[in-house]
Design a protein around this motif. Structure first.
Motif, PDB file in Angstrom:
ATOM      1  N   THR A  33     160.330  49.165  25.047  1.00  0.00           N
ATOM      2  CA  THR A  33     159.933  50.485  25.541  1.00  0.00           C
ATOM      3  C   THR A  33     161.069  51.108  26.339  1.00  0.00           C
ATOM      4  O   THR A  33     161.385  52.293  26.175  1.00  0.00           O
ATOM      5  N   THR A  61     155.728  59.399  26.908  1.00  0.00           N
ATOM      6  CA  THR A  61     154.826  58.297  26.552  1.00  0.00           C
ATOM      7  C   THR A  61     155.461  56.969  26.927  1.00  0.00           C
ATOM      8  O   THR A  61     154.817  56.114  27.553  1.00  0.00           O
ATOM      9  N   HIS A  62     156.729  56.783  26.576  1.00  0.00           N
ATOM     10  CA  HIS A  62     157.415  55.530  26.907  1.00  0.00           C
ATOM     11  C   HIS A  62     157.569  55.363  28.423  1.00  0.00           C
ATOM     12  O   HIS A  62     157.439  54.245  28.933  1.00  0.00           O
ATOM     13  N   SER A  64     155.536  56.487  30.773  1.00  0.00           N
ATOM     14  CA  SER A  64     154.212  56.081  31.270  1.00  0.00           C
ATOM     15  C   SER A  64     153.914  54.629  30.909  1.00  0.00           C
ATOM     16  O   SER A  64     153.437  53.851  31.738  1.00  0.00           O
ATOM     17  N   HIS A  65     154.230  54.260  29.667  1.00  0.00           N
ATOM     18  CA  HIS A  65     153.971  52.893  29.222  1.00  0.00           C
ATOM     19  C   HIS A  65     154.819  51.888  29.990  1.00  0.00           C
ATOM     20  O   HIS A  65     154.348  50.796  30.308  1.00  0.00           O
ATOM     21  N   GLN A  68     153.096  51.181  33.209  1.00  0.00           N
ATOM     22  CA  GLN A  68     151.884  50.390  33.013  1.00  0.00           C
ATOM     23  C   GLN A  68     152.207  48.947  32.610  1.00  0.00           C
ATOM     24  O   GLN A  68     151.542  48.007  33.064  1.00  0.00           O
ATOM     25  N   LEU A  69     153.210  48.776  31.771  1.00  0.00           N
ATOM     26  CA  LEU A  69     153.609  47.425  31.357  1.00  0.00           C
ATOM     27  C   LEU A  69     154.188  46.648  32.539  1.00  0.00           C
ATOM     28  O   LEU A  69     153.917  45.450  32.693  1.00  0.00           O
ATOM     29  N   PHE A 123     154.117  45.687  20.545  1.00  0.00           N
ATOM     30  CA  PHE A 123     152.765  45.805  21.099  1.00  0.00           C
ATOM     31  C   PHE A 123     151.801  44.906  20.332  1.00  0.00           C
ATOM     32  O   PHE A 123     150.990  44.195  20.922  1.00  0.00           O
ATOM     33  N   GLU A 138     144.396  46.657  27.062  1.00  0.00           N
ATOM     34  CA  GLU A 138     145.347  47.674  27.531  1.00  0.00           C
ATOM     35  C   GLU A 138     146.528  47.802  26.563  1.00  0.00           C
ATOM     36  O   GLU A 138     146.971  48.914  26.266  1.00  0.00           O
ATOM     37  N   LEU A 142     147.593  51.203  24.628  1.00  0.00           N
ATOM     38  CA  LEU A 142     148.933  51.792  24.725  1.00  0.00           C
ATOM     39  C   LEU A 142     149.561  51.951  23.346  1.00  0.00           C
ATOM     40  O   LEU A 142     150.187  52.976  23.053  1.00  0.00           O
ATOM     41  N   ARG A 143     149.382  50.952  22.502  1.00  0.00           N
ATOM     42  CA  ARG A 143     149.915  51.050  21.137  1.00  0.00           C
ATOM     43  C   ARG A 143     149.261  52.220  20.408  1.00  0.00           C
ATOM     44  O   ARG A 143     149.940  52.980  19.709  1.00  0.00           O
ATOM     45  N   GLU A 145     148.089  54.949  21.726  1.00  0.00           N
ATOM     46  CA  GLU A 145     148.656  56.190  22.263  1.00  0.00           C
ATOM     47  C   GLU A 145     149.997  56.502  21.607  1.00  0.00           C
ATOM     48  O   GLU A 145     150.262  57.642  21.210  1.00  0.00           O
TER      49      GLU A 145
END
Length: 158
Positions: A33, A61-62, A64-65, A68-69, A123, A138, A142-143, A145
């Motif tokens: 990511t 998106t990346h 945000s991910h 979260q990751l 993912f 989760e 995410l995947r 999204e």
């Protein structure tokens, strides 16, 4: 008088290994990511107006991910490595060279979409590694999204 404490049960190697494997699986997704994110940071200044909005959306998106990751890795007991990989440097170089000769257009967007498979595969691989539960759910979310944004990108690239 000394207070007696109950003995702490030993952690079995299986528990420790599983947690370590879970952290490693999520870290692999985070690294990919971050690599993608670095590529978008390099691409966006050179992007043509018709592809810049979707590249921005992929970048967001990346971003945000990645947050979260990283939080997931901490929750699993690990420390996120946020430097990306050697591939992010290779990708930045390729993007720079391409931009030198060409602008980032819908043709380049097709290559971006192909490259995103590397992230979506990570993912999927990580979701297979983790036991059923919140973290696995989760990863699947995410995947999904990312795949939704890639659908939009495919429409623009066609």
């Amino acid at each position: 008088m000394a207070t007696q404490h109950a003995p702490i049960p030993p952690v079995t190697p299986t528990e420790s290994t599983n947690t370590s494997n879970d952290v490693d699986a999520v870290q692999k997704v985070l690294t990919r990511t971050l690599d993608a994110l670095a590529g978008y940071d390099k691409m966006l200044p050179e992007a043509e107006p018709e592809v810049a909005p979707i590249l921005r959306k992929l970048r967001e998106t990346h971003h945000s991910h990645a947050d979260q990751l990283s939080a997931m890795i901490v929750a699993l007991g690990g420390t996120p490595e946020t430097d990306g990989s050697f591939m992010s440097k290779v990708n930045e170089t390729v993007v720079s060279l391409r931009a030198f000769f060409d602008e980032i257009d819908d043709d380049a967007l097709e290559r971006v979409i192909e490259g995103e498979e590397w992230v979506t595969d990570a993912f999927g691989d990580a979701a297979k590694e983790l036991p059923e539960g919140h973290h696995r759910d989760e990863l699947v979310k995410l995947r999904g999204e990312l795949e939704e944004v890639l659908k939009e990108a495919r429409v623009i690239a066609d």
